[in-house]
Design an enzyme around this catalytic site. Structure first.
Site: not given
Ligand code: B16
Ligand code: MG
Length: 210
Positions: A7-9, A15, A43, A112-113, A143, A167-168
């Site tokens: 995942d990114l953020d 971010t 998130k 990522s979303a 997601k 994932e966070d």
């Protein structure tokens, strides 16, 4: 495991704090104060769904033109923060972990979303690590739907069960589980109760592997 899907953020870069500031400003236009607690629910959630949640919390409804204008303005504001980002914003341990995965011939993907994922990876100087990138521009279902991770595995040429997802967000863990992938939560085990394992960050994972 043959593939890592990130995942990114909240996993590669924080971010979330910039999304928070930009959404807070939009909420204030309606007299609504976005709290850090409510922000948790944004998130991993797409831009459009995030705005809808904020308008619901604020108890207002707007025309579709106004909705689009708010989403565009939020993104423009968010991008002013992204613009200032550089390699120093990569979360601790991430680069060393990517490097190690490359050396071990593990395939690397982004799931990522965010529709801003590519420019962010470019600003961070790590886009070349990724064999595949699947972001908010590539998927139709957000997601916790598994689409983003299933598409990433396909792009890597791997079966779902060969992939681990980092994932966070709770919605992201659910998405990965529904895809039949192993899940590593990045954050708090109190929040990410469904993850197979939870670590505070990649620096902790690297310490444990030693
Ligand atoms: P954008 P992730 C998600 O990214 C964020 O967690 C979420 O807060 C944001 O609304 C969403 O991306 C869309 O981002 O407005 O840049 O398209 O955690 O899935 O990497
Ligand atoms: Mg995230």
């Amino acid at each position: 495991m043959k593939g890592y899907i990130f995942d990114l953020d909240g996993v590669i870069v924080d971010t979330a704090k910039f999304h928070f500031l930009a959404w807070k400003k939009i909420g204030e236009e309606f007299g609504f104060q976005l709290t850090h607690e409510l922000n948790e629910q944004l998130k991993g959630v797409s831009r459009v769904d995030s705005l809808q949640k904020i308008l619901n919390w604020a108890g207002v409804s707007v025309s579709s033109e106004k909705f689009d204008e708010l989403a565009t303005r939020k993104n423009a504001d968010y991008l002013t923060y992204v613009e200032k980002m550089n390699e120093n914003d990569i979360l601790p341990g991430v680069k060393a972990f990517l490097e190690k995965a490359k050396q071990e011939n593990i395939k690397i993907a982004l799931g990522s979303a965010s529709k801003n994922a590519r420019p962010i990876l470019q600003k961070l100087g790590i886009i070349s690590y990724f064999d595949a990138i699947v972001d908010g521009n590539d998927v139709t279902k957000a997601k916790p739907d598994p689409e983003v991770f299933v598409t990433a595995a396909k792009k890597l040429g791997l079966s779902n069960s060969d992939c681990v997802v980092f994932e966070d967000a709770e919605a992201g863990i659910e998405a990965a589980k529904r895809a039949g992938m192993k899940t590593i939560g990045i954050g708090s085990s109190e929040v990410l109760t469904e993850a197979d394992e939870v670590f505070s960050g990649f620096d902790e994972i690297l310490r444990m592997e030693k």
